[in-house]
Design a protein around this motif. Structure first.
Motif, PDB file in Angstrom:
ATOM      1  N   GLU A 197       0.808  -1.215   0.000  1.00 28.71           N
ATOM      2  CA  GLU A 197       0.000   0.000   0.000  1.00 28.71           C
ATOM      3  C   GLU A 197       0.847   1.275   0.000  1.00 28.71           C
ATOM      4  O   GLU A 197       0.307   2.369  -0.170  1.00 28.71           O
ATOM      5  N   ASP A 212       4.457   6.866   2.818  1.00 29.61           N
ATOM      6  CA  ASP A 212       5.381   6.197   3.738  1.00 29.61           C
ATOM      7  C   ASP A 212       5.824   7.154   4.849  1.00 29.61           C
ATOM      8  O   ASP A 212       6.603   8.071   4.602  1.00 29.61           O
ATOM      9  N   ALA A 213       5.327   6.946   6.038  1.00 27.27           N
ATOM     10  CA  ALA A 213       5.734   7.773   7.179  1.00 27.27           C
ATOM     11  C   ALA A 213       6.906   7.143   7.938  1.00 27.27           C
ATOM     12  O   ALA A 213       7.706   7.838   8.553  1.00 27.27           O
ATOM     13  N   ILE A 262       4.656  -7.967  10.020  1.00 35.77           N
ATOM     14  CA  ILE A 262       5.034  -9.005  10.995  1.00 35.77           C
ATOM     15  C   ILE A 262       3.873  -9.488  11.851  1.00 35.77           C
ATOM     16  O   ILE A 262       4.076 -10.271  12.768  1.00 35.77           O
ATOM     17  N   GLU A 268       2.231 -11.023   5.289  1.00 35.11           N
ATOM     18  CA  GLU A 268       3.210 -10.508   6.246  1.00 35.11           C
ATOM     19  C   GLU A 268       4.602 -10.836   5.724  1.00 35.11           C
ATOM     20  O   GLU A 268       5.209 -11.842   6.091  1.00 35.11           O
ATOM     21  N   GLY A 307       4.059  -2.081  11.751  1.00 34.66           N
ATOM     22  CA  GLY A 307       3.942  -1.062  10.708  1.00 34.66           C
ATOM     23  C   GLY A 307       3.173   0.184  11.087  1.00 34.66           C
ATOM     24  O   GLY A 307       3.417   1.258  10.513  1.00 34.66           O
TER      25      GLY A 307
HETATM   26  N1  LIG Z   1      -5.647 -10.162  13.462  1.00 39.26           N
HETATM   27  C1  LIG Z   1      -4.744  -9.327  13.950  1.00 39.26           C
HETATM   28  N2  LIG Z   1      -4.512  -8.196  13.305  1.00 39.26           N
HETATM   29  C2  LIG Z   1      -3.594  -7.345  13.797  1.00 39.26           C
HETATM   30  C3  LIG Z   1      -2.923  -7.621  14.992  1.00 39.26           C
HETATM   31  C4  LIG Z   1      -3.186  -8.841  15.630  1.00 39.26           C
HETATM   32  O1  LIG Z   1      -2.608  -9.155  16.689  1.00 39.26           O
HETATM   33  N3  LIG Z   1      -4.090  -9.656  15.076  1.00 39.26           N
HETATM   34  N4  LIG Z   1      -2.047  -6.715  15.495  1.00 39.26           N
HETATM   35  C5  LIG Z   1      -2.289  -5.347  15.135  1.00 39.26           C
HETATM   36  C6  LIG Z   1      -1.230  -4.484  15.569  1.00 39.26           C
HETATM   37  S1  LIG Z   1      -1.193  -4.159  17.216  1.00 39.26           S
HETATM   38  C7  LIG Z   1      -0.360  -3.893  14.723  1.00 39.26           C
HETATM   39  S2  LIG Z   1       0.777  -2.788  15.306  1.00 39.26           S
HETATM   40  C8  LIG Z   1      -0.357  -4.172  13.310  1.00 39.26           C
HETATM   41  C9  LIG Z   1       1.059  -4.520  12.925  1.00 39.26           C
HETATM   42  O2  LIG Z   1       1.046  -5.118  11.724  1.00 39.26           O
HETATM   43  P1  LIG Z   1       2.271  -5.175  10.772  1.00 39.26           P
HETATM   44  O3  LIG Z   1       3.517  -4.903  11.518  1.00 39.26           O
HETATM   45  O4  LIG Z   1       2.192  -6.424  10.045  1.00 39.26           O
HETATM   46  O5  LIG Z   1       2.073  -3.901   9.872  1.00 39.26           O
HETATM   47  P2  LIG Z   1       1.244  -3.746   8.526  1.00 39.26           P
HETATM   48  O6  LIG Z   1       0.092  -4.650   8.591  1.00 39.26           O
HETATM   49  O7  LIG Z   1       2.167  -3.849   7.438  1.00 39.26           O
HETATM   50  O8  LIG Z   1       0.766  -2.254   8.701  1.00 39.26           O
HETATM   51  C10 LIG Z   1      -0.041  -1.860   9.767  1.00 39.26           C
HETATM   52  C11 LIG Z   1      -0.602  -0.467   9.468  1.00 39.26           C
HETATM   53  O9  LIG Z   1       0.440   0.465   9.358  1.00 39.26           O
HETATM   54  C12 LIG Z   1       0.429   1.092   8.071  1.00 39.26           C
HETATM   55  N5  LIG Z   1       1.809   1.253   7.630  1.00 39.26           N
HETATM   56  C13 LIG Z   1       2.678   0.261   7.419  1.00 39.26           C
HETATM   57  N6  LIG Z   1       3.851   0.757   7.014  1.00 39.26           N
HETATM   58  C14 LIG Z   1       3.711   2.083   6.950  1.00 39.26           C
HETATM   59  C15 LIG Z   1       4.575   3.149   6.588  1.00 39.26           C
HETATM   60  N7  LIG Z   1       5.830   2.899   6.204  1.00 39.26           N
HETATM   61  N8  LIG Z   1       4.112   4.394   6.625  1.00 39.26           N
HETATM   62  C16 LIG Z   1       2.834   4.629   7.004  1.00 39.26           C
HETATM   63  N9  LIG Z   1       1.961   3.671   7.377  1.00 39.26           N
HETATM   64  C17 LIG Z   1       2.393   2.415   7.337  1.00 39.26           C
HETATM   65  C18 LIG Z   1      -0.320   0.134   7.200  1.00 39.26           C
HETATM   66  O10 LIG Z   1      -0.855   0.753   6.082  1.00 39.26           O
HETATM   67  C19 LIG Z   1      -1.361  -0.397   8.155  1.00 39.26           C
HETATM   68  O11 LIG Z   1      -2.403   0.514   8.293  1.00 39.26           O
HETATM   69  O12 LIG Z   1      -1.222  -5.228  12.987  1.00 39.26           O
HETATM   70  C20 LIG Z   1      -2.507  -5.160  13.650  1.00 39.26           C
HETATM   71  N10 LIG Z   1      -3.352  -6.182  13.131  1.00 39.26           N
END
Ligand SMILES: Nc1nc2c(c(=O)[nH]1)N[C@H]1C(S)=C(S)[C@@H](COP(=O)(O)OP(=O)(O)OC[C@H]3O[C@@H](n4cnc5c(N)ncnc54)[C@H](O)[C@@H]3O)O[C@H]1N2
Ligand code: MOO
Length: 405
Positions: A197, A212-213, A262, A268, A307
């Motif tokens: 995304e 990308d933040a 992650i 992931e 993320g």
């Molecule tokens: N079913 C579940 N869903 C989620 C859980 C869980 O335990 N069960 N944990 C939640 C939590 S807490 C978090 S924190 C996120 C972490 O998920 P990820 O590390 O895999 O991150 P993504 O899914 O890739 O992204 C999460 C969110 O952040 C935005 N994002 C990602 N990278 C960037 C960036 N470089 N700049 C700006 N924004 C970014 C992305 O678009 C998503 O909105 O998972 C939850 N879900």
């Protein structure tokens, strides 16, 4: 299998993982002009005494203190020593030699009479031949004489090992004639943001895309903590894409940080690529910042942050900032106890890192909601309010732990 760990356990794991990297730091020799902010890799010792020679602290007249015990007294001006005078001068007893601040004190002289306490009664400032100075105030032996070595002796340490070089250190090194120093190579941090995304390059965001933040956040946080950014890249959610970016990052970094990819979803990518390579994926009992992982690939430690933009920043602050700052010899930013302005409710079972703002009266208030997507809310905060896992209600006025951002 994802393990559940406490903040302290995960912090300790990262500390252990990075210890070898911090022990075996490369060093390089740089000229003083490039040394500001670098960390000394050796004790820097002086090859000279400082001051380099006995010199005057005042513009005035070099005399023997014993010749001016009774004042006023008229003395013949037998010479002149401007600053930069490189020929040693000897004082004839019972006479005075005009001297400027920093000029070598003539042999035989042991005190300086500042010009304010003396007057040329015969002769002229621009032609001292045959002139007479009247000294109006006595001086003890040693007054206004800066002794050779009174600041530093040859062989003394000017700046110890592990010092982050500030302007005052550079001044002392330069004064001792040191032209270059051995400094630690800075830690090169590689940063990989992940997610299909993420908008690549300088383009507008289509529906479903986000800017990308985390790339800039992790780069700025790393630099702020004294490291340098060795690599920055973005991968989409295709493992082959992440593999390629990871290989480039490994080649250019001592330590790699990733964001996103992650948790428990279907795409992931960090987890998919790193888990088979031995990554330890865990859920830390904290909010934000729950999903975390660590890995070592080709000898390079990798720390994987979640993320969500607030989660990424909080994770860096809690797990890595202190380590990087110590590696760069920057002072620690200690946590503080601060009274809470308004009552707070918290989710029991997880340590909370709420975004807070300090008030002018020293209290702290919540600055934004607890959700980890509130990146602009984070920008309105200047501290993290660290609430213990068992807290459900915290009363106004209670002391809370805060991390300065
Ligand atoms: N079913 C579940 N869903 C989620 C859980 C869980 O335990 N069960 N944990 C939640 C939590 S807490 C978090 S924190 C996120 C972490 O998920 P990820 O590390 O895999 O991150 P993504 O899914 O890739 O992204 C999460 C969110 O952040 C935005 N994002 C990602 N990278 C960037 C960036 N470089 N700049 C700006 N924004 C970014 C992305 O678009 C998503 O909105 O998972 C939850 N879900
Ligand atoms: O750990 Mo997530 O960071 O709570 O949003």
């Amino acid at each position: 299998m994802t393990s559940s760990v406490s903040v302290d356990e995960h912090a300790a794991r990262i500390g252990r993982m990075l210890a070898p990297l911090l022990m075996a730091r490369a060093s390089e020799v740089v000229p003083l002009t490039d040394a500001l902010g670098r960390t000394t890799a050796d004790d820097v010792r002086s090859a000279v005494d400082l001051p380099l020679f006995r010199n005057s602290q005042m513009d005035g007249y070099a005399v023997r203190a014993s010749d001016i015990e009774t004042v006023p007294i008229a003395l013949e001006v037998s010479g002149d020593v401007p600053a930069g005078h490189t020929v040693p001068v000897v004082l004839t007893p019972g006479t005075a030699i005009r001297i400027m601040t920093g000029a070598p004190v003539p042999a035989g002289a042991d005190a300086i009479v500042p010009v304010e306490d003396a007057e040329l009664v015969l002769g002229r400032d621009d032609d001292l031949a045959g002139s007479i100075v009247e000294v109006r105030r006595s001086r003890r032996a040693g007054e206004y004489v800066r002794e050779r070595g009174s600041d530093l002796h040859r062989g003394d340490v000017i700046v110890p090992l592990g010092t982050r070089l500030a302007p005052r250190h550079l001044a002392a090194l330069a004064a001792a004639g040191v032209g270059e120093v051995r400094v630690l190579a800075p830690l090169r941090v590689g940063i990989i943001t992940t997610g299909s995304e993420l908008v690549r390059g300088d383009r507008p965001a289509q529906f479903g895309q986000v800017f990308d933040a985390n790339g800039i956040a992790l780069a700025a946080l790393s630099e702020d903590a004294g490291a340098v950014v060795g690599y920055r890249g973005t991968s989409d959610d295709d493992p082959a894409s992440f593999e390629g970016v990871l290989a480039d990052a490994i080649a250019a970094s001592d330590l790699i940080l990733t964001s996103g990819g992650i948790s428990k979803g279907a795409f992931e990518v960090v987890r998919e690529v790193l888990e088979p390579r031995g990554a330890e994926v865990c859920t830390v009992a904290m909010q934000p910042g729950g999903p975390q992982a660590t890995a070592i690939v080709d000898g390079v430690p990798i720390i994987c942050f979640p993320g969500n933009p607030v989660s990424t920043q909080v994770s860096f602050t809690v797990f890595l900032r202190g380590i990087l700052r110590r590696a760069a010899a920057l002072p620690d930013i200690p946590v503080r106890q601060v009274p809470l302005a308004d009552a707070l409710t918290s989710v029991a079972g997880k340590r909370q890192f709420l975004r807070g703002r300090q008030l002018p009266d020293g209290r702290v208030e919540q600055a934004s909601g607890p959700s980890s997507h509130l990146v602009a809310g984070m920008a309105r905060s200047d501290v993290l309010i660290d609430l213990p896992a068992d807290a459900e209600q915290v009363a106004a006025g209670a002391d809370v732990t805060v991390w300065t951002l």
